[in-house]
Design a protein around this motif. Structure first.
Motif, PDB file in Angstrom:
ATOM      1  N   SER A  29      -4.077  -2.407  -2.089  1.00  0.00           N
ATOM      2  CA  SER A  29      -3.258  -1.021  -2.491  1.00  0.00           C
ATOM      3  C   SER A  29      -4.079  -0.387  -3.509  1.00  0.00           C
ATOM      4  O   SER A  29      -4.334  -1.055  -4.823  1.00  0.00           O
ATOM      5  CB  SER A  29      -1.971  -1.644  -3.084  1.00  0.00           C
ATOM      6  OG  SER A  29      -1.312  -2.553  -2.249  1.00  0.00           O
ATOM      7  N   VAL A  30      -4.324   0.838  -3.359  1.00  0.00           N
ATOM      8  CA  VAL A  30      -4.922   1.714  -4.324  1.00  0.00           C
ATOM      9  C   VAL A  30      -4.345   1.978  -5.559  1.00  0.00           C
ATOM     10  O   VAL A  30      -3.215   2.129  -5.741  1.00  0.00           O
ATOM     11  CB  VAL A  30      -5.498   3.079  -3.583  1.00  0.00           C
ATOM     12  CG1 VAL A  30      -4.269   3.964  -3.436  1.00  0.00           C
ATOM     13  CG2 VAL A  30      -6.736   3.837  -4.299  1.00  0.00           C
ATOM     14  N   PRO A  43       0.863  -1.215   0.018  1.00  0.00           N
ATOM     15  CA  PRO A  43       0.014  -0.035  -0.041  1.00  0.00           C
ATOM     16  C   PRO A  43       0.763   1.375   0.023  1.00  0.00           C
ATOM     17  O   PRO A  43       0.334   2.324  -0.711  1.00  0.00           O
ATOM     18  CB  PRO A  43      -1.009  -0.157   1.146  1.00  0.00           C
ATOM     19  CG  PRO A  43      -0.891  -1.481   1.637  1.00  0.00           C
ATOM     20  CD  PRO A  43       0.499  -2.013   0.998  1.00  0.00           C
ATOM     21  N   GLU A  44       1.829   1.351   0.812  1.00  0.00           N
ATOM     22  CA  GLU A  44       2.598   2.315   0.926  1.00  0.00           C
ATOM     23  C   GLU A  44       3.694   2.662  -0.416  1.00  0.00           C
ATOM     24  O   GLU A  44       3.451   3.669  -0.926  1.00  0.00           O
ATOM     25  CB  GLU A  44       3.858   2.419   2.025  1.00  0.00           C
ATOM     26  CG  GLU A  44       3.325   2.549   3.304  1.00  0.00           C
ATOM     27  CD  GLU A  44       2.492   1.287   3.857  1.00  0.00           C
ATOM     28  OE1 GLU A  44       2.692   0.031   3.255  1.00  0.00           O
ATOM     29  OE2 GLU A  44       2.122   1.162   4.996  1.00  0.00           O
ATOM     30  N   ILE A  45       3.888   1.553  -1.097  1.00  0.00           N
ATOM     31  CA  ILE A  45       4.644   1.441  -2.264  1.00  0.00           C
ATOM     32  C   ILE A  45       3.706   2.132  -3.342  1.00  0.00           C
ATOM     33  O   ILE A  45       3.954   2.979  -4.066  1.00  0.00           O
ATOM     34  CB  ILE A  45       5.220   0.365  -2.740  1.00  0.00           C
ATOM     35  CG1 ILE A  45       6.173  -0.278  -1.608  1.00  0.00           C
ATOM     36  CG2 ILE A  45       5.878   0.242  -4.000  1.00  0.00           C
ATOM     37  CD1 ILE A  45       6.669  -1.705  -1.639  1.00  0.00           C
ATOM     38  N   ALA A  46       2.501   1.738  -3.393  1.00  0.00           N
ATOM     39  CA  ALA A  46       1.529   1.962  -4.527  1.00  0.00           C
ATOM     40  C   ALA A  46       1.422   3.535  -4.232  1.00  0.00           C
ATOM     41  O   ALA A  46       0.940   4.073  -5.269  1.00  0.00           O
ATOM     42  CB  ALA A  46       0.153   1.061  -4.214  1.00  0.00           C
ATOM     43  N   ALA A  47       1.371   3.939  -3.060  1.00  0.00           N
ATOM     44  CA  ALA A  47       0.773   5.291  -2.856  1.00  0.00           C
ATOM     45  C   ALA A  47       2.021   6.386  -3.129  1.00  0.00           C
ATOM     46  O   ALA A  47       1.776   7.551  -3.710  1.00  0.00           O
ATOM     47  CB  ALA A  47       0.604   5.544  -1.523  1.00  0.00           C
ATOM     48  N   GLY A  57     -11.718   5.610 -11.022  1.00  0.00           N
ATOM     49  CA  GLY A  57     -10.603   5.970 -11.570  1.00  0.00           C
ATOM     50  C   GLY A  57     -10.196   7.485 -11.316  1.00  0.00           C
ATOM     51  O   GLY A  57      -9.285   8.007 -11.973  1.00  0.00           O
ATOM     52  N   ARG A  58     -11.042   8.223 -10.594  1.00  0.00           N
ATOM     53  CA  ARG A  58     -10.842   9.647 -10.218  1.00  0.00           C
ATOM     54  C   ARG A  58     -10.596   9.735  -8.803  1.00  0.00           C
ATOM     55  O   ARG A  58     -10.669  11.014  -8.399  1.00  0.00           O
ATOM     56  CB  ARG A  58     -11.927  10.118 -10.667  1.00  0.00           C
ATOM     57  CG  ARG A  58     -12.229  10.146 -12.194  1.00  0.00           C
ATOM     58  CD  ARG A  58     -13.297  10.852 -12.957  1.00  0.00           C
ATOM     59  NE  ARG A  58     -13.577  10.517 -14.295  1.00  0.00           N
ATOM     60  CZ  ARG A  58     -12.856  11.311 -15.156  1.00  0.00           C
ATOM     61  NH1 ARG A  58     -11.847  11.989 -15.006  1.00  0.00           N
ATOM     62  NH2 ARG A  58     -13.350  10.931 -16.423  1.00  0.00           N
ATOM     63  N   GLU A  59     -10.420   8.698  -8.138  1.00  0.00           N
ATOM     64  CA  GLU A  59     -10.295   9.086  -6.617  1.00  0.00           C
ATOM     65  C   GLU A  59      -8.763   9.176  -5.920  1.00  0.00           C
ATOM     66  O   GLU A  59      -8.583   9.026  -4.919  1.00  0.00           O
ATOM     67  CB  GLU A  59     -11.022   7.996  -5.752  1.00  0.00           C
ATOM     68  CG  GLU A  59     -12.599   8.056  -5.894  1.00  0.00           C
ATOM     69  CD  GLU A  59     -13.037   7.175  -7.319  1.00  0.00           C
ATOM     70  OE1 GLU A  59     -14.197   7.646  -7.570  1.00  0.00           O
ATOM     71  OE2 GLU A  59     -12.297   6.765  -8.014  1.00  0.00           O
ATOM     72  N   ARG A  60      -7.726   8.867  -6.707  1.00  0.00           N
ATOM     73  CA  ARG A  60      -6.432   9.125  -6.345  1.00  0.00           C
ATOM     74  C   ARG A  60      -5.830  10.276  -5.895  1.00  0.00           C
ATOM     75  O   ARG A  60      -5.962  11.198  -6.646  1.00  0.00           O
ATOM     76  CB  ARG A  60      -5.733   8.432  -7.705  1.00  0.00           C
ATOM     77  CG  ARG A  60      -4.107   8.179  -6.905  1.00  0.00           C
ATOM     78  CD  ARG A  60      -3.055   7.576  -7.998  1.00  0.00           C
ATOM     79  NE  ARG A  60      -1.714   7.478  -7.318  1.00  0.00           N
ATOM     80  CZ  ARG A  60      -1.442   6.403  -6.630  1.00  0.00           C
ATOM     81  NH1 ARG A  60      -2.284   5.756  -6.522  1.00  0.00           N
ATOM     82  NH2 ARG A  60      -0.046   6.361  -6.185  1.00  0.00           N
ATOM     83  N   HIS A  61      -5.420  10.393  -4.532  1.00  0.00           N
ATOM     84  CA  HIS A  61      -5.058  11.718  -4.101  1.00  0.00           C
ATOM     85  C   HIS A  61      -3.657  11.460  -3.613  1.00  0.00           C
ATOM     86  O   HIS A  61      -2.977  12.074  -2.691  1.00  0.00           O
ATOM     87  CB  HIS A  61      -6.055  12.198  -3.106  1.00  0.00           C
ATOM     88  CG  HIS A  61      -7.470  12.130  -3.253  1.00  0.00           C
ATOM     89  ND1 HIS A  61      -7.540  13.245  -4.377  1.00  0.00           N
ATOM     90  CD2 HIS A  61      -8.342  11.601  -3.063  1.00  0.00           C
ATOM     91  CE1 HIS A  61      -9.003  13.150  -4.640  1.00  0.00           C
ATOM     92  NE2 HIS A  61      -9.563  12.147  -3.983  1.00  0.00           N
TER      93      HIS A  61
END
Length: 250
Positions: free
Chosen positions: A161-162, A132-136, A168-172
């Motif tokens: 992992s996001v 998760p941390e890597i993906a972020a 498709g529009r929620e990545r922050h």
């Protein structure tokens, strides 16, 4: 030219994405093989970082795990896991993060936790670990996974992992997210407008129809598909040496 398999092509295609000087956080399985293949071929100065705390490791043989003693023996430094994730991953010092997946959806969200309901799963998976941390936070994320409807699903059973979120529009998150998904069929990249994973490249001998059949949603295909060059003799030789756990100078 020696014979090669779809798994060979997947690993070679992933290795080619690393450049000399890249700081790459390496996971187990195909990411481990691909990153070490890059070091033995075109990117000898690629800096491998492992979740266990090994910084700039130069393993003589393919590590069996992130706890392989060869990593500590050949690393420039070995730090604690909290320092790894706070100072290296969280602070944006990782250029490329390699990840695998048990499930992945059309927006690059990854499941490595459970298959089925979280409370009563059909299968409990190893878990997310540091993914998760890597993906972020990694500058870019490359996912390496074999393509099948069982893995490429419409909706993941659990978001470990996001990627780019449910629509498709929620990545922050600070990192760019999954910029490439490399499979045994080809390469998928997020659409620049919608972030939906789109087939952009095909491995030799694979058709668009085969890639679509191996996907659990209606796979979007780029208007112009590129072909991935097959593995070279040098790449195949290095790949075989790694699988046999032969040292680099063998």
């Amino acid at each position: 030219m020696p014979e090669w398999t779809s798994a060979d092509m997947m690993n070679v295609a992933a290795a080619r994405e690393l450049k000399n000087g890249d700081v790459c956080l390496v996971g187990v399985g195909p990411p481990n093989l691909a990153a070490n293949l890059a070091r033995r071929t075109h990117a000898p100065n690629c800096r491998l970082v492992y979740e266990s705390g090994a910084i700039d490791a130069k393993p003589k043989r393919l590590p069996l795990s992130i706890g392989d003693d060869d990593l500590a023996a050949t690393a420039v430094a070995v730090v604690s896991v909290p320092e790894m994730f706070n100072f290296w991953v969280g602070a944006g010092r990782i250029d490329v993060g390699f990840l695998g997946a048990a499930q992945i959806d059309k927006f690059g969200n990854i499941n490595t936790t459970v298959i089925g309901d979280h409370a009563e799963p059909k299968t409990r998976l190893p878990g997310a670990g540091g993914a998760p941390e890597i993906a972020a936070a990694a500058g870019r994320v490359i996912v390496i996974v074999k393509q099948s409807p069982r893995t490429f699903v419409e909706h993941v059973d659990f978001v470990s992992s996001v990627g780019y979120g449910p629509t498709g529009r929620e990545r922050h998150a600070p990192g760019a997210g999954p910029t490439l998904v490399i499979t045994d069929h080809g390469v998928l990249e997020p659409d620049p407008e919608t972030n939906e994973l789109t087939l952009t490249r095909l491995h030799e001998g694979v058709t668009v129809e085969a890639a679509k059949a191996a996907t659990g949603w209606e796979l979007k295909v780029a208007a112009s598909i590129k072909n991935v060059p097959p593995p070279t003799e040098t790449e195949l030789k290095a790949l075989q040496q790694l699988r046999n756990r032969e040292p680099a100078d063998a």
